[in-house]
Design an enzyme around this catalytic site. Structure first.
Site, PDB file in Angstrom:
ATOM      1  N   ARG A 189      23.655 -32.959  51.038  1.00 49.32           N
ATOM      2  CA  ARG A 189      24.044 -33.873  49.958  1.00 49.32           C
ATOM      3  C   ARG A 189      23.671 -35.317  50.281  1.00 49.32           C
ATOM      4  O   ARG A 189      23.450 -36.125  49.387  1.00 49.32           O
ATOM      5  CB  ARG A 189      25.547 -33.760  49.701  1.00 49.32           C
ATOM      6  CG  ARG A 189      25.960 -32.476  49.006  1.00 49.32           C
ATOM      7  CD  ARG A 189      27.449 -32.414  48.773  1.00 49.32           C
ATOM      8  NE  ARG A 189      28.188 -32.369  50.031  1.00 49.32           N
ATOM      9  CZ  ARG A 189      29.521 -32.319  50.115  1.00 49.32           C
ATOM     10  NH1 ARG A 189      30.248 -32.353  49.017  1.00 49.32           N
ATOM     11  NH2 ARG A 189      30.118 -32.256  51.297  1.00 49.32           N
ATOM     12  N   ARG A 190      23.636 -35.631  51.575  1.00 51.80           N
ATOM     13  CA  ARG A 190      23.280 -36.993  51.982  1.00 51.80           C
ATOM     14  C   ARG A 190      22.640 -36.945  53.370  1.00 51.80           C
ATOM     15  O   ARG A 190      22.821 -35.987  54.119  1.00 51.80           O
ATOM     16  CB  ARG A 190      24.507 -37.899  51.998  1.00 51.80           C
ATOM     17  CG  ARG A 190      25.588 -37.482  52.975  1.00 51.80           C
ATOM     18  CD  ARG A 190      26.824 -38.356  52.855  1.00 51.80           C
ATOM     19  NE  ARG A 190      27.498 -38.146  51.585  1.00 51.80           N
ATOM     20  CZ  ARG A 190      28.417 -37.203  51.388  1.00 51.80           C
ATOM     21  NH1 ARG A 190      28.756 -36.370  52.362  1.00 51.80           N
ATOM     22  NH2 ARG A 190      28.996 -37.074  50.210  1.00 51.80           N
TER      23      ARG A 190
ATOM     24  N   GLU B  40      42.365 -31.930  61.414  1.00 55.21           N
ATOM     25  CA  GLU B  40      42.071 -32.440  60.075  1.00 55.21           C
ATOM     26  C   GLU B  40      43.301 -33.149  59.493  1.00 55.21           C
ATOM     27  O   GLU B  40      44.423 -32.996  59.991  1.00 55.21           O
ATOM     28  CB  GLU B  40      41.676 -31.281  59.157  1.00 55.21           C
ATOM     29  CG  GLU B  40      40.472 -30.483  59.629  1.00 55.21           C
ATOM     30  CD  GLU B  40      39.170 -31.253  59.497  1.00 55.21           C
ATOM     31  OE1 GLU B  40      39.136 -32.251  58.742  1.00 55.21           O
ATOM     32  OE2 GLU B  40      38.184 -30.862  60.164  1.00 55.21           O
TER      33      GLU B  40
ATOM     34  N   GLY C 156      40.436 -37.060  65.964  1.00 52.58           N
ATOM     35  CA  GLY C 156      39.465 -36.234  65.255  1.00 52.58           C
ATOM     36  C   GLY C 156      39.506 -34.767  65.628  1.00 52.58           C
ATOM     37  O   GLY C 156      38.662 -33.981  65.176  1.00 52.58           O
TER      38      GLY C 156
ATOM     39  N   VAL D  94      32.507 -18.104  66.506  1.00 49.90           N
ATOM     40  CA  VAL D  94      33.661 -17.896  67.382  1.00 49.90           C
ATOM     41  C   VAL D  94      33.466 -18.686  68.673  1.00 49.90           C
ATOM     42  O   VAL D  94      32.464 -18.527  69.360  1.00 49.90           O
ATOM     43  CB  VAL D  94      33.863 -16.408  67.713  1.00 49.90           C
ATOM     44  CG1 VAL D  94      35.042 -16.221  68.669  1.00 49.90           C
ATOM     45  CG2 VAL D  94      34.082 -15.593  66.441  1.00 49.90           C
TER      46      VAL D  94
ATOM     47  N   GLY E 203      32.556 -29.042  68.504  1.00 47.35           N
ATOM     48  CA  GLY E 203      31.717 -30.199  68.816  1.00 47.35           C
ATOM     49  C   GLY E 203      30.293 -29.980  68.349  1.00 47.35           C
ATOM     50  O   GLY E 203      29.822 -28.846  68.218  1.00 47.35           O
TER      51      GLY E 203
ATOM     52  N   GLY F 213      32.760 -21.748  69.453  1.00 48.14           N
ATOM     53  CA  GLY F 213      31.762 -22.800  69.604  1.00 48.14           C
ATOM     54  C   GLY F 213      30.599 -22.435  70.492  1.00 48.14           C
ATOM     55  O   GLY F 213      29.830 -21.521  70.201  1.00 48.14           O
TER      56      GLY F 213
ATOM     57  N   LYS G 185      38.611 -15.961  63.658  1.00 44.77           N
ATOM     58  CA  LYS G 185      37.802 -15.667  64.846  1.00 44.77           C
ATOM     59  C   LYS G 185      38.213 -14.350  65.486  1.00 44.77           C
ATOM     60  O   LYS G 185      37.363 -13.553  65.914  1.00 44.77           O
ATOM     61  CB  LYS G 185      37.934 -16.823  65.844  1.00 44.77           C
ATOM     62  CG  LYS G 185      37.400 -18.151  65.307  1.00 44.77           C
ATOM     63  CD  LYS G 185      37.806 -19.312  66.192  1.00 44.77           C
ATOM     64  CE  LYS G 185      37.346 -20.639  65.609  1.00 44.77           C
ATOM     65  NZ  LYS G 185      37.843 -21.799  66.391  1.00 44.77           N
TER      66      LYS G 185
END
Length: 434
Positions: A45-46, A188, A185, A130, A300, A132, A203
């Site tokens: 979108r951007r 959420e 961060g 699952v 991450g 990361g 997961k």
């Protein structure tokens, strides 16, 4: 060999990480693969200022990527449910291989997606869905292919683990640490998926399917969050030789499969009990190899991109020989069976109990009689000294294994006693040795 052309949909945290790893390590990847991997198009979108997009074909229509005849592999990194599902199915219908990091998509719609991919003869890879950057799906699906897997137990949500770690080490309340996690961060603005176990259940659903050869059944997973855990629970568990972790547990039993996410007391001698902060870990117990554990960053940009790009490389290696690819859920599709997922009331666990009871003779006898009548054996009891002027004592108990529905009946009866104040806090225990 001609280059493999990749289309990336989504340029957020994981999308930008994937883009940058593919660009930065292009030469190394080509050496491993024997051909180049080229980013043919990006749908977002951007733009993302973290990426150098000066030489890249950009579109604001992600479905243009899914339909682009030049693209071999579509990488879905937009997240969410409906649009992501439509994008993946569109890519499959256009005979594109798909790589995704979307655990919710796989856990809730994977059965349909894998069937569509099999019909079109394409691959759907999802290692990054699952834990990361930890290659746990590959480890279970391929590295442990000789084994009958008995148990999976995992810390598979870094936000929840960060919160419990800080609560335990700094004796802080849940709400206080949650606010810090949001500021950093890690959580959420709406932290429900993380702290109530929904993310971990997505997961765990995936891990259970590839471990036991059953369909993906997210709706059958039991989930319980960590918002009711107190610093006192964590401190008392430590006194007893335990840590409290938010675990996902999938276990093969004679009458079905346990599939559950909840706070769990585990012995502090277990390696997984020492996994702190935002790190993830998955313990797998299998008949031939025994217990193994997989540890690392569960989220991450670049840790997750590591798994995404590994999937892209695997798919690229298989483009000319799709028939040799491992089945998406590890077992041949015709061998996926209907072993039932056990209802939580049929699961057996040991328990930690915390309650407040009036400090006078006979109260403890009434409580223990209720437990005895339901054949619940007590492992240990500890009553804290009653502060001067207080009428109620804090009582802590450990029980031996008991069926969940019997423990619920006991708790209902204990809470009905006039001498017991408020609700009885229950936390399951697991020694992770079977």
């Amino acid at each position: 060999m001609k280059p493999v052309k990749v289309g990336i949909c989504g340029l957020g945290t994981v999308g930008s990480g994937t883009f940058n790893v593919l660009q930065r390590n292009a030469e190394e990847i080509a050496r491993r693969l024997g051909r180049a991997l080229v980013i043919e198009q990006v749908g977002a979108r951007r733009d993302n200022p973290a990426c150098n997009l000066s030489s890249i074909n950009i579109t604001r229509d992600i479905f243009e990527v899914a339909k682009n005849p030049a693209i071999d592999i579509v990488v879905e990194l937009i997240g969410g449910y409906d649009t992501a599902k439509e994008l993946v199915l569109t890519a499959i219908q256009h005979s594109k291989h798909v790589v995704t990091a979307n655990k919710a998509l796989i856990a809730e719609h994977g059965n349909e997606i894998f069937a569509a991919a099999a019909e079109k003869g394409v691959i759907v890879a999802y290692e990054a869905a699952v834990a990361g950057g930890i290659p746990v799906i590959k480890a279970i699906r391929e590295g442990l292919a000789a084994n009958r897997i008995n148990t999976i137990a995992g810390i598979i949500n870094g936000t929840g683990n960060f919160i419990l770690t800080a609560m335990a080490k700094e004796k802080r309340e849940f709400a206080d640490v949650l606010a810090e996690a949001q500021a950093l961060g890690y959580a959420e603005a709406d932290p429900t998926f993380d702290v109530e176990g929904i993310d971990a259940a997505h997961k765990l659903t995936i891990l259970a399917s590839i471990a036991f050869g059953v369909p993906l059944q997210f709706k059958a997973a039991y989930t319980e969050g960590i918002s009711q855990i107190t610093p006192e629970d964590l401190a008392h568990a430590k006194e007893l030789g335990y840590q409290i972790k938010h675990l996902g547990i999938a276990r093969r039993k004679s009458d079905g499969i346990e599939l559950r996410v909840h706070p769990t007391l585990i012995p502090d001698t277990k390696l997984i009990a020492k996994v702190d902060g935002v790190m993830n870990a998955v313990m797998v117990d299998a008949d031939a190899v025994g217990p193994t554990m997989y540890y690392g960053p569960g989220a991450g940009a670049e840790p997750t991109a590591s798994a995404v790009v590994a999937d892209i490389v695997d798919v690229a290696r298989s483009i000319d020989s799709v028939s040799s690819v491992v089945a998406p859920l590890a077992f041949h599709p015709e061998a996926i069976d209907d072993t039932k997922i056990l209802d939580i009331e049929e699961v057996e666990s040991a328990y930690y109990l915390r309650m407040q009871a009036a400090d006078h003779p006979g109260v403890m006898a009434n409580i223990t009689r209720i437990l005895s009548d339901l054949n619940i054996n007590i492992e240990a009891i500890n009553q804290k000294e009653v502060p001067e002027g207080e009428q109620f004592a804090d009582i802590f108990m450990l029980t031996r294994e008991v069926r969940e529905k019997d423990m619920k009946a006991a708790i209902d009866s204990i809470q009905a006693l006039a001498d017991v104040s408020g609700e009885v806090v229950t936390i399951r225990m697991d020694h992770l040795n079977h």
